[in-house]
Design an enzyme around this catalytic site. Structure first.
Site, PDB file in Angstrom:
ATOM      1  N   HIS A 134       0.447  -1.159  -0.117  1.00 45.90           N
ATOM      2  CA  HIS A 134      -0.230   0.097   0.289  1.00 45.90           C
ATOM      3  C   HIS A 134       1.317   1.328   0.002  1.00 45.90           C
ATOM      4  CE1 HIS A 134       0.754  -0.893   4.100  1.00 45.90           C
ATOM      5  NE2 HIS A 134       1.145   0.686   3.960  1.00 45.90           N
ATOM      6  N   HIS A 190       5.211   6.622  -0.804  1.00 45.20           N
ATOM      7  CA  HIS A 190       6.406   5.952  -0.993  1.00 45.20           C
ATOM      8  C   HIS A 190       4.909   4.088  -0.611  1.00 45.20           C
ATOM      9  CE1 HIS A 190       6.990   5.631   3.370  1.00 45.20           C
ATOM     10  NE2 HIS A 190       6.625   4.171   3.213  1.00 45.20           N
TER      11      HIS A 190
HETATM   12  O1  3AM Z   1       3.668   2.241   4.124  1.00 45.88           O
HETATM   13  P1  3AM Z   1       4.921   2.674   5.296  1.00 45.88           P
HETATM   14  O2  3AM Z   1       5.238   0.616   5.181  1.00 45.88           O
HETATM   15  O3  3AM Z   1       5.740   2.870   4.731  1.00 45.88           O
HETATM   16  O4  3AM Z   1       5.639   2.233   9.134  1.00 45.88           O
HETATM   17  C1  3AM Z   1       3.444   2.170   8.728  1.00 45.88           C
HETATM   18  C2  3AM Z   1       3.689   1.729   7.931  1.00 45.88           C
HETATM   19  O5  3AM Z   1       4.325   2.838   6.835  1.00 45.88           O
HETATM   20  C3  3AM Z   1       3.310   3.148   9.652  1.00 45.88           C
HETATM   21  O6  3AM Z   1       2.067   3.312   8.973  1.00 45.88           O
HETATM   22  C4  3AM Z   1       1.802   2.710   7.298  1.00 45.88           C
HETATM   23  C5  3AM Z   1       0.780   1.141   7.884  1.00 45.88           C
HETATM   24  O7  3AM Z   1       1.470   0.319   9.419  1.00 45.88           O
HETATM   25  N1  3AM Z   1       3.709   3.622  10.624  1.00 45.88           N
HETATM   26  C6  3AM Z   1       3.466   2.347  11.957  1.00 45.88           C
HETATM   27  N2  3AM Z   1       4.001   3.026  12.822  1.00 45.88           N
HETATM   28  C7  3AM Z   1       3.476   3.991  13.041  1.00 45.88           C
HETATM   29  C8  3AM Z   1       4.048   5.216  13.936  1.00 45.88           C
HETATM   30  N3  3AM Z   1       4.077   5.326  14.875  1.00 45.88           N
HETATM   31  C9  3AM Z   1       3.668   4.669  11.327  1.00 45.88           C
HETATM   32  N4  3AM Z   1       4.249   5.926  11.161  1.00 45.88           N
HETATM   33  C10 3AM Z   1       3.921   7.043  11.753  1.00 45.88           C
HETATM   34  N5  3AM Z   1       4.002   6.488  12.909  1.00 45.88           N
END
Ligand code: 3AM
Length: 181
Positions: free
Chosen positions: A37, A120
């Site tokens: 995603h 991304h």
């Molecule tokens: O889309 P990506 O994979 O970059 O890393 C987590 C993921 O990002 C991010 O939210 C997306 C869906 O889980 N994520 C998880 N914990 C987070 C946090 N505490 C976070 N982003 C910001 N702060």
């Protein structure tokens, strides 16, 4: 509590392209097809009433559909590891949509997002010892590009974390449209 985030889900042919690029490097923890995603807004843990307010507020967003394509590979290197991701182009409509989603979240009662937005699709996560592999992947696929795809909705996901990893459940889908009619 509900751990929420808002994202675009790339269509199957685009996910197939990303999965085909993945290899068997043992140091890289690849994201599964179900979990691919593009995050527009990480919301985090919220109670049910706030989750409902966020969902309602997202439903009032008017934003036109737009076209996107995968373009290039990048990394977020952190002290203990990092993430490997595919970039998208053009970044402007996706950044504008993310800004609108952030405003909707604030109207519902959340704090505004303060971190810069870097659109991304995360492909893999790695620990410190995976950096060499991540670097090699980035070099090998620097010119990775997909055909253009239509973004015609965004999705509110609930993230369920367990020792088997994250499972993302679609809570609501919001079609992109020209006006509030
Ligand atoms: O889309 P990506 O994979 O970059 O890393 C987590 C993921 O990002 C991010 O939210 C997306 C869906 O889980 N994520 C998880 N914990 C987070 C946090 N505490 C976070 N982003 C910001 N702060």
């Amino acid at each position: 509590m509900h751990r929420l985030f808002v994202a675009i889900r790339p269509p199957e042919p685009i996910r197939d392209l990303l999965i085909d690029a993945m290899d068997d490097s043992p140091e890289l923890g690849w994201v599964s097809d179900d979990n691919l995603h593009l995050t527009l807004r990480f919301i985090g843990e919220v109670e049910r009433p706030l989750a409902n307010d966020v969902a309602d507020s997202l439903g009032r967003i008017a934003f036109p559909g737009f076209e996107l394509k995968i373009s290039g590979i990048g990394r977020f290197d952190r002290r203990n590891g990092g993430t490997l991701w595919a970039g998208v182009e053009p970044r402007r409509p996706v950044a504008e949509l993310a800004a609108k989603i952030d405003r909707a979240c604030v109207l519902a009662g959340l704090e505004p997002e303060r971190r810069a937005f870097h659109p991304h699709v995360t492909l893999a996560r790695y620990r410190r010892d995976g950096r060499v592999e991540a670097d090699a992947f980035e070099q090998r696929h620097a010119t990775l590009a997909s055909t253009v795809f239509e973004v015609d909705r965004f999705i509110l996901f609930e993230s369920h974390l367990s020792r088997h990893g994250a499972h993302y459940e679609e809570v609501a889908a919001y079609p992109l449209k020209l006006s509030d009619c």
